[in-house]
Scaffold this active site. Structure first.
Site, PDB file in Angstrom:
ATOM      1  CD  GLU A 208      -1.547   3.174  -3.570  1.00 17.93           C
ATOM      2  OE1 GLU A 208      -1.409   2.910  -2.683  1.00 17.93           O
ATOM      3  OE2 GLU A 208      -3.159   3.227  -3.735  1.00 17.93           O
TER       4      GLU A 208
ATOM      5  CG  ASP B  80      -1.691   1.000   1.306  1.00 12.23           C
ATOM      6  OD1 ASP B  80      -2.341   0.926   0.731  1.00 12.23           O
ATOM      7  OD2 ASP B  80      -1.737   1.814   2.061  1.00 12.23           O
TER       8      ASP B  80
HETATM    9  C1  NOJ Z   1      -4.285   3.381  -0.369  1.00 14.72           C
HETATM   10  C2  NOJ Z   1      -5.401   2.033  -1.073  1.00 14.72           C
HETATM   11  O1  NOJ Z   1      -5.488   1.620  -1.852  1.00 14.72           O
HETATM   12  C3  NOJ Z   1      -7.058   2.797  -0.407  1.00 14.72           C
HETATM   13  O2  NOJ Z   1      -7.444   2.512   0.395  1.00 14.72           O
HETATM   14  C4  NOJ Z   1      -6.055   4.133   2.065  1.00 14.72           C
HETATM   15  O3  NOJ Z   1      -7.513   4.951   1.768  1.00 14.72           O
HETATM   16  C5  NOJ Z   1      -4.315   4.381   1.548  1.00 14.72           C
HETATM   17  N1  NOJ Z   1      -4.182   3.760   0.125  1.00 14.72           N
HETATM   18  C6  NOJ Z   1      -4.389   5.023   2.578  1.00 14.72           C
HETATM   19  O4  NOJ Z   1      -3.677   3.412   3.091  1.00 14.72           O
END
Ligand code: NOJ
Ligand code: CA
Length: 569
Positions: A293, A233
């Site tokens: 991500e 993430d």
């Molecule tokens: C990316 C995640 O996909 C999202 O849902 C989240 O709110 C943020 N990162 C913070 O962790």
């Protein structure tokens, strides 16, 4: 019949040619295919656990619910599931605020439930990917509770603490991506802590080796429990400029009414890559895969996440794809650039933070045809693919109508310009019973009326459904060597409406033709240069009624039609 194809005459020899060598991946040799890691070509199915299947009637999905649907997932034909965070959490950001990295939140089950899920998934050859929230913890994590307790606490330096610039003035101008400042004043010690997301998500200090060690040990814990890898993430916000240089202010305002800013000094710092290399070294101990991500603005940035010599992420997600308009030239140009980049592509069409693809691309008239075309396209590219639960049945975004209904805090803060992400997180639609068969209780988010017909049970019975089309294409990914190992060869590159390409390997060649326009199209083909003068094609999957297979000269597609055929037989 919505889509029709015809093949006009011609007779020609079928010449056998060697396909171009596979690009930099060294996947085949004179003696046949070389063993490839499982994640190459894998379709990774993202599950938002709150919303997939509720086994105990509390209105919230859980791990036992996922286990109960593994047969469905196996039959669908996916290779792995990525479960968004299911660890103990106050759920301010629905799990992306972790208060214990090595346990399961009771609302989702227990570690025993996790072990059962892992064992049952393994029996079905489905890999398990967990979500690793690397950038921040919950403010309820014991590390942060200790950190905020005093300036000399053992964990003080595990987070980013600074004095304000002056009374009531944060240390600098950095903004949280979730609205407001990125700094919160903490009264017990009269210092500010940094949070790129909500105040309840303090950023870890990755410059502290103790943080890195603790986080690496978390990954080991889950690898030993059978996890095949992690989706990482928010990787690009791991490090911040230690001098706290102010970010440049840009013209205009954002959705929260703040000045636009360039996150120049608190995102994508070079140190991120060094940390990812070390994290990868740990993953390699367990033969695990790292999926990032990775929000990037161009392909060069995406390439950086593979690392020099492929020593960072195996699968940095191409999230740029989710920003494209439904346009042949935009998709063609983008895919060509990603396919030509140095790493293995990972295509993503939507996720839990983005408007669902069915609603994003739908025109209200050809919605199912568009969804089939998009599926036939992104699932036949050279690379791995990440799909989001419900995409296979065409779930729509079901947005809140009033602010009172909103559950996602950014939707409450930013209403109405920012409605939050509830719309793309509604319960999976299993059947036409009340609450779409997701729960016997009250679902945490409402199910749309369209679930009555748009659900797994109903679509399974209809041979022309989107679900059946997804299954067909996913099956082809397994049966057709060219879709696994073939190169990506773009065709007809100036066609403004239709994207066409070959996937070409020594074991076969597949033609894909996707009409990105609302009008019928008849692209012509001459595959002489590709080694197929006067090729014949045999349809493998198409959004069309059956037509005779035969020599290829022209493929006729109605609006948003898609055709996938085998060339040369
Ligand atoms: C990316 C995640 O996909 C999202 O849902 C989240 O709110 C943020 N990162 C913070 O962790
Ligand atoms: Ca439940």
């Amino acid at each position: 019949m919505k889509t029709r194809m015809s093949f006009l005459a011609l007779v020609v020899l079928l010449t056998t040619v060697s396909p171009p060598a596979a690009k930099g991946q060294n996947e085949s040799s004179a003696t046949g295919p070389i063993a490839r890691p499982w994640w190459k070509n894998a379709v990774i199915y993202e599950i938002y656990p709150r919303s997939f299947m509720d086994s105990n009637g509390d209105g919230i999905g859980d791990l036992n619910g996922i286990t109960s649907k593994l047969d469905y997932l196996q039959a669908l034909g996916i290779d792995a599931i990525w479960i968004t965070p299911c660890f103990p959490s106050p759920q301010v950001d629905f799990g992306y605020d972790v208060s214990d990295y090595v346990n399961i939140d009771p609302m989702y089950g227990t570690l025993e439930d996790f072990d059962r899920l892992a064992a049952e998934a393994k029996k079905r050859n489905i890999r398990l990917i967990l979500d690793f929230v690397v950038n921040h913890t919950s403010d309820q994590h014991p590390w942060f509770i200790d950190s905020r307790s005093s300036r000399t606490a053992v964990h003080r330096d595990w987070y980013i603490w600074r004095d304000g610039k002056g009374p009531d003035e944060p240390p600098n101008n950095w903004q949280s991506t979730f609205g407001l400042s990125a700094w919160s004043l903490d009264l017990p010690t009269k210092q500010y802590y940094y949070h790129y997301f909500y105040p309840q998500q303090p950023d870890l200090n990755w410059r502290n080796p103790a943080v890195e060690k603790a986080m690496f040990d978390v990954t080991r814990f889950w690898y030993r429990r059978g996890t095949a890898g992690f989706r990482l993430d928010a990787v690009d916000s791991l490090y911040e400029d230690p001098n706290l240089t102010d970010d440049p202010v840009l013209p205009g305002k954002d959705k929260f009414g703040r000045p636009n800013m360039e996150d120049k000094y608190n995102k994508k710092l070079p140190e991120v890559h060094q940390a990812l290399q070390r994290l990868r070294a740990v993953a390699d101990e367990y033969d695990a895969v790292l999926i990032g991500e990775t929000w990037t603005s161009n392909v060069a940035q995406l390439e950086e996440y593979y690392g020099t010599n492929g020593n960072e992420l195996q699968l940095p997600m191409d999230l740029m794809l989710t920003n494209l308009r439904l346009s042949a030239s935009e998709f063609r140009d983008h895919v060509k650039a990603v396919d030509g980049a140095k790493g293995w592509p990972t295509y993503v069409i939507t996720n839990h933070d983005i408007r669902r693809s069915y609603s994003r691309y739908g025109d209200g008239v050809h919605d199912d045809d568009i969804a089939k075309m998009v599926a036939g396209f992104y699932l036949t590219l050279r690379g791995s693919a990440v799909m989001y639960y419900g995409e296979e049945i065409g779930m729509e975004n079901h947005d809140p109508i009033t602010k009172q209904e909103v559950k996602d805090p950014i939707g409450i803060l930013g209403w109405p310009a920012e409605k939050g992400r509830d719309g793309e997180r509604t319960p999976m639609q299993w059947n036409s019973s009340v609450n779409a068969g997701f729960t016997t209780g009250k679902p945490w988010l409402p199910v749309p009326a369209s679930a009555k017909t748009r659900n797994v049970e109903t679509e399974s019975k209809n041979p022309n459904s989107l679900l059946r089309f997804y299954k067909e294409v996913l099956r082809l990914r397994k049966t057709e060597a060219a879709l696994r190992e073939g190169t990506y060869v773009p065709l007809n590159e100036t066609d403004p409406n239709v994207v066409s390409y070959l996937r070409q390997s020594k074991d076969g060649t597949i033609l894909v033709v996707a009409n990105f326009s609302g009008q019928a199209q008849s692209p012509h083909f001459d595959l002489t240069k590709q080694g197929f003068p006067g090729a014949k094609v045999t349809a493998l999957a198409k959004n069309a009624a059956p037509v005779a297979d035969g020599p290829l000269e022209e493929v006729r597609l109605e609006a948003y039609g898609v055709y996938i055929g085998r060339v040369g037989e």
